[in-house]
Design a protein around this motif. Structure first.
Motif, PDB file in Angstrom:
ATOM      1  N   GLN A 142      92.110  59.150  36.245  1.00 57.87           N
ATOM      2  CA  GLN A 142      90.895  58.474  36.709  1.00 57.87           C
ATOM      3  C   GLN A 142      91.174  57.440  37.793  1.00 57.87           C
ATOM      4  O   GLN A 142      90.319  57.189  38.646  1.00 57.87           O
ATOM      5  N   SER A 145      94.411  57.769  43.360  1.00 55.09           N
ATOM      6  CA  SER A 145      93.601  57.819  44.581  1.00 55.09           C
ATOM      7  C   SER A 145      93.439  59.263  45.040  1.00 55.09           C
ATOM      8  O   SER A 145      94.176  60.158  44.630  1.00 55.09           O
ATOM      9  N   THR A 147      90.226  62.169  46.606  1.00 54.00           N
ATOM     10  CA  THR A 147      89.042  62.847  46.082  1.00 54.00           C
ATOM     11  C   THR A 147      89.318  64.311  45.750  1.00 54.00           C
ATOM     12  O   THR A 147      88.809  64.833  44.768  1.00 54.00           O
ATOM     13  N   THR A 148      90.107  64.988  46.575  1.00 55.34           N
ATOM     14  CA  THR A 148      90.380  66.413  46.325  1.00 55.34           C
ATOM     15  C   THR A 148      91.639  66.616  45.498  1.00 55.34           C
ATOM     16  O   THR A 148      91.704  67.535  44.686  1.00 55.34           O
TER      17      THR A 148
END
Length: 416
Positions: A142, A145, A147-148
């Motif tokens: 979580q 760092s 996003t993908t």
């Protein structure tokens, strides 16, 4: 509390909460300017531990793992891993970590790896166990760092906070969990041996290299065209999927040799008489028409259930045209090396491997008499039952370890 679901007031009075930065030294692997791919060796040196070598609690070093030669190790000693270091991958599965054992001392930290070297007041196996706790792993995923693709860095790893008991209790907890790991390792070894024995038995029995007592004589060679009548599966509207009757899709013949109705997760709504031609009966064989890899194309599963099921468009049904083909035997025989060697080269396609009825029809198989089929099937079924029992024992032991980790690593159960 960062990294788990335990608050300070729920811990024993002599336990603390400490961040990783307080109990260990974190090091990121060398960047490309320090260590170039051209410096790796394919033969000599020590293994380079990168993301691909880090499994869930263990290292996966294979013949394809790059090796770091001695001159590079001498030039960059700060990246040499030592016994007790805990290594993570910096990208992708950042929740995975593994403890460096004595036999792995001297391996080299790769550029996409990150390691923690515990201090003298922290028992490395205990910290390694904490990193295997699901709450800690979820926190890492979580907070990584990207996003993908999750990316782990020193700052994120340093902020993980764990329950920290006295050193003697760290040792006791690690020993208790290590004992369970040793039992799991023995079970895994036994399961692997049983699988190897079954594979050897299949190679011998299904190719008539070894005959069971009481059987002799030649086997009859037949093509699949003589053994089966083929039919492609139904292609329904998208709105029809999700509920209705059980629906065999491409994954079932890939993952099963014998298929029961209760194992089929897919559902499709088909009205009569549309469904009737696509019903699978006891003894029918289903082949997957398409797969992501060449090695999986045309895999077969025999339906040995009693529930009413249908099969989908990515599947070919083979209905036996002779009465002397035992369903249990065919589930084994149609996945044997002799059959797979014929089917795998038939897969066509640039992106996915595909196969059709014409190709299946050309495959040939040596078919023993029905009584011998049933005898062979009984031997292999007994082996499968032994394997299933061992795997069930392993599942229970894994669940026991998870429960022990939850209790011991949070101080709910004390060992000292």
């Amino acid at each position: 509390w960062l990294g788990a679901s335990t608050a300070k007031d729920s811990l024993p009075s002599d336990w603390q909460l400490k961040s990783v930065r307080e109990i260990g030294e974190i090091k990121t692997g060398p960047f490309g300017t320090l260590l170039k791919a051209a410096e790796y060796s394919g033969l000599d040196g020590v293994p380079l531990i990168s993301v691909g070598e880090i499994g869930p609690g263990y290292f996966k070093v294979t013949a394809t793992t790059p090796m770091v030669p001695a001159e590079v190790v001498r030039r960059l000693p700060q990246y040499v891993l030592r016994t007790g270091d805990i290594v993570f991958g910096r990208k992708g599965a950042v929740d995975r970590s593994a403890l460096v054992s004595e036999s792995q001392n001297g391996w080299f930290l790769g550029s996409d790896g990150i390691s923690v070297r515990p201090s003298d007041r922290c028992h490395p196996p205990y910290l390694a166990c904490q990193f295997q706790r699901p709450p800690v792993q979820r926190w890492l995923l979580q907070n990584a760092s990207g996003t993908t693709m999750p990316s782990l860095n020193q700052d994120v790893l340093s902020r993980v906070v764990i329950p920290y008991p006295p050193l003697a209790e760290q040792h006791a907890i690690a020993v208790a969990l290590s004992d369970v790991d040793a039992l799991l390792a023995k079970l895994d070894e036994l399961i692997a041996k049983k699988r190897d024995l079954k594979q050897a038995a299949m190679q011998q029995l299904l190719a008539a290299r070894t005959r069971l007592p009481g059987f002799c004589g030649e086997w009859e060679v037949k093509s699949f065209d003589e053994l089966f009548s083929f039919r492609n599966g139904v292609n329904a509207d998208k709105s029809a999927y999700g509920q209705g009757i059980p629906f065999i899709n491409v994954l079932e013949p890939i993952t099963h040799s014998h298929l029961f109705g209760h194992e089929i997760a897919g559902r499709v709504q088909l009205r009569e008489p549309v469904a009737a031609p696509y019903v699978v009966r006891y003894g029918d064989v289903v082949f997957n028409r398409t797969s992501e890899t060449q090695e999986e194309v045309g895999l077969a599963a025999t339906y040995v259930g009693t529930e009413r099921v249908v099969f989908g468009g990515f599947v070919i049904r083979g209905r036996p045209t002779i009465a002397t083909l035992d369903p249990i035997y065919s589930g084994y025989a149609l996945r044997s090396p002799l059959i797979r060697k014929q089917l795998i080269p038939m897969g066509q396609g640039a992106i996915r491997a595909n196969i059709g009825q014409d190709s299946l029809a050309r495959v040939v198989a040596a078919v023993p008499p029905l009584a011998e089929q049933r005898a062979i099937a009984a031997v292999l079924s007994d082996m499968d039952q032994d394997l299933a029992a061992l795997e069930a024992r392993r599942d229970k032991l894994v669940a026991l370890k998870q429960g022990m980790m939850q209790e011991l690593l949070t101080g709910r159960i004390r060992l000292v």
